[in-house]
Design an enzyme around this catalytic site. Structure first.
Site, PDB file in Angstrom:
ATOM      1  N   GLU A  52      38.231 -25.964  56.539  1.00 27.20           N
ATOM      2  CA  GLU A  52      38.948 -27.230  56.555  1.00 27.20           C
ATOM      3  C   GLU A  52      40.471 -27.357  55.851  1.00 27.20           C
ATOM      4  O   GLU A  52      41.532 -27.717  56.314  1.00 27.20           O
ATOM      5  CB  GLU A  52      38.188 -28.424  56.188  1.00 27.20           C
ATOM      6  CG  GLU A  52      36.782 -28.561  56.627  1.00 27.20           C
ATOM      7  CD  GLU A  52      35.812 -27.631  56.018  1.00 27.20           C
ATOM      8  OE1 GLU A  52      35.798 -26.516  55.725  1.00 27.20           O
ATOM      9  OE2 GLU A  52      34.627 -28.118  55.907  1.00 27.20           O
ATOM     10  N   CYS A  79      31.700 -28.988  52.765  1.00 26.15           N
ATOM     11  CA  CYS A  79      31.100 -29.188  51.627  1.00 26.15           C
ATOM     12  C   CYS A  79      31.463 -30.360  50.589  1.00 26.15           C
ATOM     13  O   CYS A  79      32.536 -30.785  50.667  1.00 26.15           O
ATOM     14  CB  CYS A  79      31.322 -27.824  51.055  1.00 26.15           C
ATOM     15  SG  CYS A  79      33.138 -27.300  50.347  1.00 26.15           S
ATOM     16  N   ALA A 158      16.164   2.993  69.392  1.00 27.05           N
ATOM     17  CA  ALA A 158      16.565   3.515  70.587  1.00 27.05           C
ATOM     18  C   ALA A 158      15.263   4.019  71.153  1.00 27.05           C
ATOM     19  O   ALA A 158      14.434   4.414  70.551  1.00 27.05           O
ATOM     20  CB  ALA A 158      17.646   4.472  70.391  1.00 27.05           C
ATOM     21  N   ARG A 188      25.805  -2.724  61.019  1.00 25.15           N
ATOM     22  CA  ARG A 188      25.582  -2.437  59.897  1.00 25.15           C
ATOM     23  C   ARG A 188      26.396  -3.324  58.753  1.00 25.15           C
ATOM     24  O   ARG A 188      26.062  -3.642  57.734  1.00 25.15           O
ATOM     25  CB  ARG A 188      25.593  -0.813  59.359  1.00 25.15           C
ATOM     26  CG  ARG A 188      24.363  -0.162  59.879  1.00 25.15           C
ATOM     27  CD  ARG A 188      24.339   1.419  59.467  1.00 25.15           C
ATOM     28  NE  ARG A 188      23.486   2.026  60.034  1.00 25.15           N
ATOM     29  CZ  ARG A 188      23.305   3.392  60.179  1.00 25.15           C
ATOM     30  NH1 ARG A 188      24.305   4.243  59.746  1.00 25.15           N
ATOM     31  NH2 ARG A 188      22.004   4.050  60.550  1.00 25.15           N
ATOM     32  N   LEU A 208      22.826   5.966  56.550  1.00 28.52           N
ATOM     33  CA  LEU A 208      22.566   4.445  56.293  1.00 28.52           C
ATOM     34  C   LEU A 208      23.811   3.992  55.867  1.00 28.52           C
ATOM     35  O   LEU A 208      23.638   2.805  55.072  1.00 28.52           O
ATOM     36  CB  LEU A 208      21.354   4.128  55.710  1.00 28.52           C
ATOM     37  CG  LEU A 208      20.035   4.235  56.315  1.00 28.52           C
ATOM     38  CD1 LEU A 208      18.751   3.531  55.595  1.00 28.52           C
ATOM     39  CD2 LEU A 208      19.946   4.005  57.688  1.00 28.52           C
ATOM     40  N   GLU A 286      15.772  -0.216  60.739  1.00 28.50           N
ATOM     41  CA  GLU A 286      16.036   0.830  61.734  1.00 28.50           C
ATOM     42  C   GLU A 286      15.246   1.832  61.997  1.00 28.50           C
ATOM     43  O   GLU A 286      15.503   2.899  62.787  1.00 28.50           O
ATOM     44  CB  GLU A 286      17.409   1.448  61.028  1.00 28.50           C
ATOM     45  CG  GLU A 286      18.653   0.606  60.972  1.00 28.50           C
ATOM     46  CD  GLU A 286      19.812   1.538  61.152  1.00 28.50           C
ATOM     47  OE1 GLU A 286      19.955   2.559  61.436  1.00 28.50           O
ATOM     48  OE2 GLU A 286      20.913   0.984  60.795  1.00 28.50           O
ATOM     49  N   GLY A 288      11.105   3.924  60.921  1.00 26.21           N
ATOM     50  CA  GLY A 288      10.615   4.490  62.040  1.00 26.21           C
ATOM     51  C   GLY A 288       9.922   3.524  62.948  1.00 26.21           C
ATOM     52  O   GLY A 288       9.701   2.248  62.396  1.00 26.21           O
ATOM     53  N   ALA A 289       9.248   4.156  63.963  1.00 25.13           N
ATOM     54  CA  ALA A 289       8.020   3.272  64.707  1.00 25.13           C
ATOM     55  C   ALA A 289       7.193   2.671  63.815  1.00 25.13           C
ATOM     56  O   ALA A 289       6.981   1.478  64.200  1.00 25.13           O
ATOM     57  CB  ALA A 289       7.697   4.215  65.575  1.00 25.13           C
TER      58      ALA A 289
HETATM   59  C1  AOF Z   1      32.751 -25.694  54.251  1.00 20.18           C
HETATM   60  N1  AOF Z   1      33.705 -24.908  54.883  1.00 20.18           N
HETATM   61  O1  AOF Z   1      34.716 -22.962  55.631  1.00 20.18           O
HETATM   62  C2  AOF Z   1      32.402 -22.976  54.217  1.00 20.18           C
HETATM   63  C3  AOF Z   1      31.334 -23.843  53.785  1.00 20.18           C
HETATM   64  O2  AOF Z   1      31.483 -20.522  46.887  1.00 20.18           O
HETATM   65  P1  AOF Z   1      32.191 -21.456  48.060  1.00 20.18           P
HETATM   66  O3  AOF Z   1      33.038 -22.451  47.023  1.00 20.18           O
HETATM   67  O4  AOF Z   1      32.977 -20.793  48.799  1.00 20.18           O
HETATM   68  O5  AOF Z   1      31.124 -22.561  48.525  1.00 20.18           O
HETATM   69  C4  AOF Z   1      30.132 -21.603  49.584  1.00 20.18           C
HETATM   70  C5  AOF Z   1      29.150 -22.560  50.222  1.00 20.18           C
HETATM   71  O6  AOF Z   1      30.069 -23.638  50.966  1.00 20.18           O
HETATM   72  C6  AOF Z   1      28.272 -22.081  51.354  1.00 20.18           C
HETATM   73  O7  AOF Z   1      27.278 -21.726  50.727  1.00 20.18           O
HETATM   74  C7  AOF Z   1      28.357 -23.358  52.352  1.00 20.18           C
HETATM   75  O8  AOF Z   1      27.251 -24.268  52.066  1.00 20.18           O
HETATM   76  C8  AOF Z   1      29.751 -23.902  52.201  1.00 20.18           C
HETATM   77  N2  AOF Z   1      30.595 -23.177  53.037  1.00 20.18           N
HETATM   78  N3  AOF Z   1      31.811 -25.066  53.657  1.00 20.18           N
HETATM   79  O9  AOF Z   1      32.886 -26.918  53.987  1.00 20.18           O
HETATM   80  C9  AOF Z   1      33.773 -23.597  55.065  1.00 20.18           C
HETATM   81  N4  AOF Z   1      32.488 -21.545  54.456  1.00 20.18           N
HETATM   82 ZN    ZN Z   2      34.304 -26.453  52.009  1.00 24.05          ZN
END
Ligand code: AOF
Ligand code: ZN
Length: 356
Positions: A52, A79, A158, A188, A208, A286, A288-289
């Site tokens: 944002e 957030c 695979a 990975r 790995l 990854e 084994g079986a």
């Molecule tokens: C948002 N916009 O683009 C993302 C969010 O440690 P910080 O401050 O980067 O916060 C991480 C937390 O914020 C993450 O666990 C998730 O809850 C939120 N991520 N929130 O508004 C964002 N990446």
């Molecule tokens: Zn945020």
């Protein structure tokens, strides 16, 4: 005006953070004014600005006056906490777009509805759930970790068309083609941890690590119950953080960490506990079986990625048998064919046209 299209664009923007933002979710945002996008942003790297904020910062100065008449589309609830960056919800309140449309709510305990409350409390209209299933799939590792409190588990192997996993004598044997191998290396970089069993570590001597794709090295995990594996194996070479699951000792030597487990009880559950404690949001098994079959039997898997190779074997070790699997899609990778399945009871089912 196609609201779904704008949210789809946010998910597409979010994907730019793939392999770079974990344990944060991938998030994309845009500002729409009368059907036109006036700015976009996404979360590009762990610890850096949120989507944002990048979006508001990207509005050209001569268009800033349009913000109060624009709608902010964002793929995750803004957030509400001071983390690595100040709360996005407060930035939204300061900028005052007309409306905020969100794809998924954020289950992270510090947010969990509080972000939307702040925005609504400031008198800005909100709406949640647009393309929610697509958003859940995109951030399935993050959502799995915060709602089920365990990493998202991907099984990968695979097999030949006849259903063989490896030759009988279990020597190192590359069955899938070079394109599939490069894809595996990309995968990975996108998972937090990868794991093999004792026999695979000994007979394949895998490194790995992600060498054919640029990105992060995941945590390596190997089972070595009696600490009997040869110390010269590549998995112990110190080139990446490595957990050695055993019944003898705890402790660390440089990048190698010994984790003592109770082998008289199932170790998958104990491993989940440690991964949760360390905040590891995804695990790719990854081989084994036997180890793969163990995870299947325990119902501890979310997604399976199986390369069916053009390679042929007359006899060999039988490939694992999935149960409770739903076919997601199949794709040609050169001469190999990739089959992707999800667990029947998964809370994060595959959505057509989404990427892995
Ligand atoms: C948002 N916009 O683009 C993302 C969010 O440690 P910080 O401050 O980067 O916060 C991480 C937390 O914020 C993450 O666990 C998730 O809850 C939120 N991520 N929130 O508004 C964002 N990446
Ligand atoms: Zn945020």
């Amino acid at each position: 005006m196609d609201r779904q299209l704008f949210m789809k664009r946010c998910l597409e923007l979010a994907l730019q953070g793939r392999g770079k933002v974990a344990p944060n979710p991938m998030v994309g945002a845009l500002l729409e004014y009368r059907g036109q996008i006036i700015a976009e942003g996404f979360h590009a790297a762990y610890g850096s600005a949120h989507a944002e904020v990048n979006c508001f910062d990207a509005v050209p100065p001569e268009r800033r006056h349009l913000i109060p008449d624009s709608t902010l589309y964002v793929s995750l609830e803004p957030c509400a906490h001071y983390g690595k960056t100040p709360p996005c919800a407060l930035r939204i309140v300061k900028e005052r777009p007309k409306k905020v449309i969100v794809c998924n709510e954020d289950p992270f305990p510090a947010v969990d509805g509080k972000g939307l409350q702040i925005v609504e409390g400031a008198g800005i209209e909100t709406e949640t759930g647009l393309l929610a299933d697509q958003g859940l799939w995109l951030n399935r590792r993050f959502f799995c970790f915060h709602t089920l409190h365990r990493p998202y588990i991907i099984l990968k192997w695979a097999q030949t068309r006849e259903g063989f996993f490896a030759p009988v004598n279990r020597t190192r044997h590359q069955m899938s083609n070079s394109h599939s191998l490069q894809l595996l290396h990309r995968w990975r970089t996108e998972e937090s941890a990868i794991m093999v069993g004792t026999k695979t570590a000994a007979s394949d001597n895998p490194q790995l690590t992600a060498r054919l794709w640029e990105g992060r090295q995941p945590l390596r995990i190997v089972i070595d119950r009696k600490l009997a594996l040869d110390g010269d194996l590549r998995i112990f070479d110190g080139s990446a953080n490595t957990w050695i699951l055993n019944e003898i000792k705890n402790g660390s030597v440089e990048k190698n960490t010994f984790l003592q487990l109770d082998f008289s009880n199932p170790i998958t559950g104990q491993l989940m506990h440690h991964l949760r404690q360390e905040g590891v949001q995804s695990l790719m098994v990854e081989g084994g079986a036997d180890l793969l079959q163990r995870f299947i039997a325990d119902g501890l898997w979310d997604e399976a990625r199986i390369f069916e190779t053009a390679h042929s074997l007359d006899e060999g070790v039988a490939a694992p048998q999935l149960s409770k699997a739903v076919h997601a899609f199949s794709a040609d990778i050169g001469t190999d064919r990739l089959h992707v399945y999800t667990h029947r009871d998964s809370r994060f089912p595959y959505v057509q046209e989404m990427e892995l």
